[in-house]
Design a protein around this motif. Structure first.
Motif, PDB file in Angstrom:
ATOM      1  N   LEU A 330     -52.252  -9.660  -5.020  1.00  0.00           N
ATOM      2  CA  LEU A 330     -53.070  -8.893  -4.089  1.00  0.00           C
ATOM      3  C   LEU A 330     -54.406  -9.560  -3.823  1.00  0.00           C
ATOM      4  O   LEU A 330     -54.952  -9.485  -2.727  1.00  0.00           O
ATOM      5  CB  LEU A 330     -53.319  -7.486  -4.647  1.00  0.00           C
ATOM      6  CG  LEU A 330     -52.173  -6.482  -4.572  1.00  0.00           C
ATOM      7  CD1 LEU A 330     -52.517  -5.246  -5.392  1.00  0.00           C
ATOM      8  CD2 LEU A 330     -51.880  -6.097  -3.129  1.00  0.00           C
ATOM      9  N   ASN A 331     -54.954 -10.236  -4.843  1.00  0.00           N
ATOM     10  CA  ASN A 331     -56.292 -10.796  -4.737  1.00  0.00           C
ATOM     11  C   ASN A 331     -56.328 -12.240  -4.266  1.00  0.00           C
ATOM     12  O   ASN A 331     -57.395 -12.856  -4.215  1.00  0.00           O
ATOM     13  CB  ASN A 331     -56.999 -10.699  -6.096  1.00  0.00           C
ATOM     14  CG  ASN A 331     -57.376  -9.269  -6.430  1.00  0.00           C
ATOM     15  OD1 ASN A 331     -57.833  -8.532  -5.574  1.00  0.00           O
ATOM     16  ND2 ASN A 331     -57.170  -8.876  -7.671  1.00  0.00           N
ATOM     17  N   LEU A 332     -55.170 -12.803  -3.921  1.00  0.00           N
ATOM     18  CA  LEU A 332     -55.169 -14.176  -3.414  1.00  0.00           C
ATOM     19  C   LEU A 332     -55.969 -14.262  -2.116  1.00  0.00           C
ATOM     20  O   LEU A 332     -55.868 -13.379  -1.257  1.00  0.00           O
ATOM     21  CB  LEU A 332     -53.735 -14.638  -3.160  1.00  0.00           C
ATOM     22  CG  LEU A 332     -52.867 -14.872  -4.392  1.00  0.00           C
ATOM     23  CD1 LEU A 332     -51.419 -15.132  -3.973  1.00  0.00           C
ATOM     24  CD2 LEU A 332     -53.394 -16.039  -5.219  1.00  0.00           C
ATOM     25  N   PRO A 333     -56.769 -15.299  -1.933  1.00  0.00           N
ATOM     26  CA  PRO A 333     -57.521 -15.437  -0.672  1.00  0.00           C
ATOM     27  C   PRO A 333     -56.580 -15.567   0.510  1.00  0.00           C
ATOM     28  O   PRO A 333     -55.523 -16.208   0.429  1.00  0.00           O
ATOM     29  CB  PRO A 333     -58.345 -16.711  -0.890  1.00  0.00           C
ATOM     30  CG  PRO A 333     -57.665 -17.442  -2.002  1.00  0.00           C
ATOM     31  CD  PRO A 333     -57.036 -16.405  -2.871  1.00  0.00           C
ATOM     32  N   GLY A 334     -56.951 -14.970   1.633  1.00  0.00           N
ATOM     33  CA  GLY A 334     -56.094 -14.968   2.807  1.00  0.00           C
ATOM     34  C   GLY A 334     -55.943 -16.332   3.458  1.00  0.00           C
ATOM     35  O   GLY A 334     -54.922 -16.613   4.088  1.00  0.00           O
ATOM     36  N   ARG A 335     -56.959 -17.170   3.310  1.00  0.00           N
ATOM     37  CA  ARG A 335     -56.862 -18.518   3.865  1.00  0.00           C
ATOM     38  C   ARG A 335     -57.593 -19.490   2.952  1.00  0.00           C
ATOM     39  O   ARG A 335     -58.575 -19.120   2.281  1.00  0.00           O
ATOM     40  CB  ARG A 335     -57.439 -18.575   5.283  1.00  0.00           C
ATOM     41  CG  ARG A 335     -58.889 -18.167   5.403  1.00  0.00           C
ATOM     42  CD  ARG A 335     -59.330 -18.087   6.870  1.00  0.00           C
ATOM     43  NE  ARG A 335     -60.697 -17.592   6.994  1.00  0.00           N
ATOM     44  CZ  ARG A 335     -61.762 -18.364   7.018  1.00  0.00           C
ATOM     45  NH1 ARG A 335     -61.627 -19.671   6.901  1.00  0.00           N
ATOM     46  NH2 ARG A 335     -62.969 -17.840   7.153  1.00  0.00           N
ATOM     47  N   VAL A 336     -57.130 -20.721   2.906  1.00  0.00           N
ATOM     48  CA  VAL A 336     -57.728 -21.748   2.053  1.00  0.00           C
ATOM     49  C   VAL A 336     -57.814 -23.063   2.823  1.00  0.00           C
ATOM     50  O   VAL A 336     -57.070 -23.273   3.786  1.00  0.00           O
ATOM     51  CB  VAL A 336     -56.909 -21.961   0.751  1.00  0.00           C
ATOM     52  CG1 VAL A 336     -56.910 -20.715  -0.105  1.00  0.00           C
ATOM     53  CG2 VAL A 336     -55.474 -22.379   1.082  1.00  0.00           C
ATOM     54  N   GLU A 337     -58.729 -23.910   2.399  1.00  0.00           N
ATOM     55  CA  GLU A 337     -58.846 -25.240   2.991  1.00  0.00           C
ATOM     56  C   GLU A 337     -57.966 -26.223   2.215  1.00  0.00           C
ATOM     57  O   GLU A 337     -57.840 -26.133   0.994  1.00  0.00           O
ATOM     58  CB  GLU A 337     -60.298 -25.704   2.947  1.00  0.00           C
ATOM     59  CG  GLU A 337     -61.279 -24.769   3.647  1.00  0.00           C
ATOM     60  CD  GLU A 337     -61.043 -24.699   5.137  1.00  0.00           C
ATOM     61  OE1 GLU A 337     -60.641 -25.735   5.717  1.00  0.00           O
ATOM     62  OE2 GLU A 337     -61.245 -23.624   5.725  1.00  0.00           O
ATOM     63  N   TYR A 338     -57.347 -27.153   2.942  1.00  0.00           N
ATOM     64  CA  TYR A 338     -56.494 -28.163   2.311  1.00  0.00           C
ATOM     65  C   TYR A 338     -56.914 -29.529   2.833  1.00  0.00           C
ATOM     66  O   TYR A 338     -57.007 -29.745   4.053  1.00  0.00           O
ATOM     67  CB  TYR A 338     -55.028 -27.876   2.635  1.00  0.00           C
ATOM     68  CG  TYR A 338     -54.047 -28.838   2.025  1.00  0.00           C
ATOM     69  CD1 TYR A 338     -54.152 -29.227   0.692  1.00  0.00           C
ATOM     70  CD2 TYR A 338     -53.004 -29.367   2.790  1.00  0.00           C
ATOM     71  CE1 TYR A 338     -53.245 -30.103   0.136  1.00  0.00           C
ATOM     72  CE2 TYR A 338     -52.087 -30.252   2.233  1.00  0.00           C
ATOM     73  CZ  TYR A 338     -52.212 -30.617   0.910  1.00  0.00           C
ATOM     74  OH  TYR A 338     -51.313 -31.501   0.339  1.00  0.00           O
ATOM     75  N   LEU A 347     -52.125 -17.352   3.989  1.00  0.00           N
ATOM     76  CA  LEU A 347     -51.183 -16.741   3.046  1.00  0.00           C
ATOM     77  C   LEU A 347     -50.040 -16.094   3.815  1.00  0.00           C
ATOM     78  O   LEU A 347     -50.256 -15.383   4.798  1.00  0.00           O
ATOM     79  CB  LEU A 347     -51.916 -15.700   2.206  1.00  0.00           C
ATOM     80  CG  LEU A 347     -51.218 -15.197   0.942  1.00  0.00           C
ATOM     81  CD1 LEU A 347     -51.019 -16.337  -0.054  1.00  0.00           C
ATOM     82  CD2 LEU A 347     -52.051 -14.087   0.310  1.00  0.00           C
ATOM     83  N   TYR A 348     -48.818 -16.316   3.336  1.00  0.00           N
ATOM     84  CA  TYR A 348     -47.642 -15.857   4.078  1.00  0.00           C
ATOM     85  C   TYR A 348     -46.604 -15.319   3.099  1.00  0.00           C
ATOM     86  O   TYR A 348     -46.367 -15.884   2.026  1.00  0.00           O
ATOM     87  CB  TYR A 348     -47.055 -17.017   4.882  1.00  0.00           C
ATOM     88  CG  TYR A 348     -45.791 -16.700   5.651  1.00  0.00           C
ATOM     89  CD1 TYR A 348     -45.829 -15.916   6.803  1.00  0.00           C
ATOM     90  CD2 TYR A 348     -44.555 -17.177   5.220  1.00  0.00           C
ATOM     91  CE1 TYR A 348     -44.668 -15.623   7.508  1.00  0.00           C
ATOM     92  CE2 TYR A 348     -43.391 -16.897   5.921  1.00  0.00           C
ATOM     93  CZ  TYR A 348     -43.454 -16.118   7.060  1.00  0.00           C
ATOM     94  OH  TYR A 348     -42.303 -15.818   7.749  1.00  0.00           O
ATOM     95  N   TYR A 349     -45.970 -14.206   3.468  1.00  0.00           N
ATOM     96  CA  TYR A 349     -44.919 -13.605   2.645  1.00  0.00           C
ATOM     97  C   TYR A 349     -43.632 -13.538   3.444  1.00  0.00           C
ATOM     98  O   TYR A 349     -43.627 -13.140   4.610  1.00  0.00           O
ATOM     99  CB  TYR A 349     -45.322 -12.198   2.203  1.00  0.00           C
ATOM    100  CG  TYR A 349     -44.175 -11.407   1.583  1.00  0.00           C
ATOM    101  CD1 TYR A 349     -43.834 -11.599   0.248  1.00  0.00           C
ATOM    102  CD2 TYR A 349     -43.448 -10.485   2.327  1.00  0.00           C
ATOM    103  CE1 TYR A 349     -42.798 -10.886  -0.327  1.00  0.00           C
ATOM    104  CE2 TYR A 349     -42.407  -9.774   1.758  1.00  0.00           C
ATOM    105  CZ  TYR A 349     -42.080  -9.968   0.428  1.00  0.00           C
ATOM    106  OH  TYR A 349     -41.039  -9.280  -0.127  1.00  0.00           O
ATOM    107  N   ASP A 350     -42.523 -13.922   2.788  1.00  0.00           N
ATOM    108  CA  ASP A 350     -41.216 -13.837   3.433  1.00  0.00           C
ATOM    109  C   ASP A 350     -40.203 -13.400   2.378  1.00  0.00           C
ATOM    110  O   ASP A 350     -39.929 -14.142   1.423  1.00  0.00           O
ATOM    111  CB  ASP A 350     -40.826 -15.190   4.028  1.00  0.00           C
ATOM    112  CG  ASP A 350     -39.543 -15.101   4.864  1.00  0.00           C
ATOM    113  OD1 ASP A 350     -38.857 -14.065   4.787  1.00  0.00           O
ATOM    114  OD2 ASP A 350     -39.233 -16.067   5.577  1.00  0.00           O
ATOM    115  N   HIS A 351     -39.646 -12.194   2.522  1.00  0.00           N
ATOM    116  CA  HIS A 351     -38.716 -11.685   1.518  1.00  0.00           C
ATOM    117  C   HIS A 351     -37.406 -12.457   1.512  1.00  0.00           C
ATOM    118  O   HIS A 351     -36.616 -12.354   0.562  1.00  0.00           O
ATOM    119  CB  HIS A 351     -38.434 -10.202   1.764  1.00  0.00           C
ATOM    120  CG  HIS A 351     -37.632  -9.927   3.004  1.00  0.00           C
ATOM    121  ND1 HIS A 351     -38.183  -9.951   4.265  1.00  0.00           N
ATOM    122  CD2 HIS A 351     -36.307  -9.638   3.177  1.00  0.00           C
ATOM    123  CE1 HIS A 351     -37.249  -9.673   5.160  1.00  0.00           C
ATOM    124  NE2 HIS A 351     -36.106  -9.481   4.533  1.00  0.00           N
TER     125      HIS A 351
END
Length: 443
Positions: A330-338, A347-351
Motif C-alpha cells: 500500500l505504501n509503495l511510491p506511485g512513481r519512481v525515477e529510473y 506502479l502497476y497491478y495486473d491480477h
C-alpha cells in the motif's frame, strides 16, 4: 445489568441506610461523595440494590434534544433513536416527542476527527438517502437513524456512531508544525533549526526524515535553513498522539534512528509514519478507481497480499475487487525515477501477471514499456536511510549504499551483496541482508 423476570424495573427508595460506603452510581459510574451520602441526594433500587444519583435520573442537554430526558426505569427493548441499536438498560426518553436515546449517545461529540479519514466528521441525527456504507464496518448505516458524516460536501464518507466514537483522535489539533514567520518559516518539534517550505523539486535526492521517501514524491516539503534536514509537509503535520484503526490504544510519536523510519508511533505496538498516515478511502496508484478500506478482524485472520503474495495480519481491502494489499504494498511510491529511462516509472497491478514471478505489482514505463520488479528498483529495504545505525539481534551495524565499483561479499552467506544497501559491522564485516546479520555471537 440485565433484568430478570422477577425484576422488570427499578423500584426506587430514598434512605441513607440503603447505600454502602464507596457505592457507585449505576448510571454515571461515579462514587457517591460524603456530602451526597449525608444529604439523601440518591436513590436505591429495592430489587437489585443499585444506587442512583438523583441528578442522573434526568438529563437536560440541548445539543442532543430540546426537552429534558428522563431515565426509563422499566426494561423495554427498543432501538435508540440516535444510533439505532437496542440497549437493555440506561435508556432515557422524552414522551412529549416520542424520543428515546441511550445514555452513551446523549453526549456524543458533534464533530470528530478519526485518523483513518482525512476530513472531520459531523454528527447527524438522520442520514440522508443514498449508499450509506460505514467506512469502518463496511455495513449500511440505516437512513432512519443517525451517524457521522464527512463535513466535505464532495466526500460521501459516513460511519456508525459507536465505532466512529471509539476511534476519535482526541489530540489531533496538536500539530507538529508551527508557523513562526508568516507563511515561509516553520519550526518542527524534532529539529532545532527553522524550516522553509519548498515546492516539489523533480529529481531531488533528499529524503524525508520521517518516512525516508524522496522529498519530491508528495509535492510540498520543508527544508532546514542550516543543515540537510528535510521533511514532507504531510509527515510534519502528524499529531503527537493519535488513535488508529490498527490498534486499540492511542499511539505516541517518537523520533529515533531505526530500521524502518526516523519517526515511529509507540504503544508497545510499533508503527511507522507511512502506515499511520493511511486514510480512508485510500486510492492506490496501481488501482486508481477502486478505493481501499481497513479490515476489521486483524487479530483473527491472516490475509494474503495480492501484490507481493506474502501473508499479513494487517491489510486493506479493495471492496469492488475483493483484493487485499498489505501495508508494504500500500505504501509503495506511485512513481519512481529510473536511471535507464527518460520517463518516470509508474506502479502497476495486473491480477493476470504471470511472466514476472515476484508478485503482481511492478513498475513500468507507459512510453518505453520498461518493466522492473519492485525490489529491483527500490531494493529490499526502501525505507532504510543510509548512514543510520541499527541493532539486529543485539548486533550493531551501519546502513551503507552498495554503489561502489565492486560488490562486497556477505560474511554469512558468502555471496556477492547485490541489493542497493549493505550492513557494515565492526572490523570490515559486511552483510547483504537483515536475515544474514547474526546474533551476538559475532558482535
Amino acid at each position: 445489568m440485565f433484568f430478570s423476570s422477577d425484576h422488570p424495573k427499578h423500584e426506587f427508595e430514598e434512605s441513607q441506610q440503603c447505600i454502602s460506603r464507596g457505592a457507585i452510581c449505576y448510571l454515571c459510574k461515579n462514587k457517591f461523595s460524603l456530602v451526597e451520602e449525608s444529604s439523601n441526594a440518591f436513590y436505591c433500587c429495592q430489587g437489585c440494590g443499585s444506587s442512583f444519583h438523583k441528578d442522573c435520573l434526568t438529563v437536560t442537554y440541548p445539543k442532543c434534544h430540546e426537552h429534558t430526558l428522563t431515565f426509563i426505569r422499566r426494561k423495554i427493548p427498543f432501538p435508540c433513536d440516535v444510533c439505532g441499536q437496542e440497549f437493555p438498560d440506561e435508556m432515557y426518553g422524552c414522551l412529549q416527542c416520542d424520543f428515546f436515546v441511550n445514555r452513551h449517545c446523549i453526549y456524543l461529540p458533534k464533530v470528530i476527527k478519526i485518523t483513518r479519514h482525512s476530513h472531520r466528521l459531523s454528527h447527524v441525527l438522520r442520514m440522508s438517502d443514498g449508499d450509506n456504507v460505514c467506512g469502518i464496518f463496511r455495513s449500511l448505516v440505516d437512513v432512519g437513524y443517525g451517524g457521522y458524516s464527512c463535513i466535505d460536501k464532495t466526500c460521501n464518507y459516513v460511519a456508525h456512531f459507536i465505532v466512529a466514537a471509539s476511534e476519535v483522535d482526541d489530540v489531533a489539533p496538536l500539530l507538529l508544525v508551527e508557523d513562526i514567520d508568516g507563511e515561509s518559516t516553520w519550526r518542527h518539534f524534532s529539529h532545532d533549526h527553522d524550516l522553509l517550505r519548498v515546492v516539489e523539486e523533480q529529481g531531488s535526492e533528499e529524503l524525508c526524515q520521517a518516512c525516508i521517501l524522496p522529498t519530491y514524491k508528495t509535492g510540498k516539503f520543508l527544508r532546514c535553513k542550516e543543515c540537510d534536514f528535510a521533511i514532507h509537509e504531510t509527515c510534519a503535520s502528524l499529531p503527537r498522539k493519535m488513535a488508529h484503526g490498527l490498534h486499540v490504544h492511542p499511539l505516541t510519536l517518537h523520533v529515533e534512528t531505526g530500521m524502518d523510519s526516523s519517526f515511529v508511533l509507540y504503544c508497545g505496538f510499533k508503527m511507522d509514519v507511512r502506515c499511520a498516515s493511511f486514510v480512508e478511502p485510500f486510492n492506490h496508484t496501481a488501482l486508481p478507481h477502486d478505493p481501499f478500506y481497513l479490515g476489521v478482524d486483524f487479530n483473527e485472520y491472516i490475509y494474503r497480499c495480492y501484490g507481493c503474495r506474502q501473508r499479513s495480519r494487517f491489510t486493506a481491502r479493495c471492496v469492488q475487487g475483493s483484493i487485499d494489499f498489505d501495508f508494504k504494498c500500500l505504501n509503495l511510491p506511485g512513481r519512481v525515477e529510473y536511471k535507464c529511462d527518460d520517463h518516470p516509472l509508474t506502479l502497476y497491478y495486473d491480477h493476470k501477471l504471470k511472466v514476472i514471478a515476484k508478485g503482481r505489482i511492478i513498475y513500468t514505463c507507459r512510453h518505453c514499456f520498461t518493466t522492473l520488479h519492485v525490489d529491483c528498483i527500490l531494493g529490499k529495504y526502501p525505507y532504510l536511510k543510509c548512514g543510520n545505525r541499527i541493532k539486529v539481534n543485539g548486533f550493531e551495524v551501519k546502513i551503507a549504499s552498495n554503489d561502489g565499483a565492486s560488490r562486497p561479499i556477505c560474511q554469512t552467506c558468502h555471496r556477492i551483496c547485490q541489493d542497493k544497501q549493505v550492513f557494515n559491522g565492526k572490523d570490515q564485516v559486511c552483510f547483504c541482508s537483515i536475515k544474514c546479520i547474526p546474533s551476538q555471537a559475532c558482535s
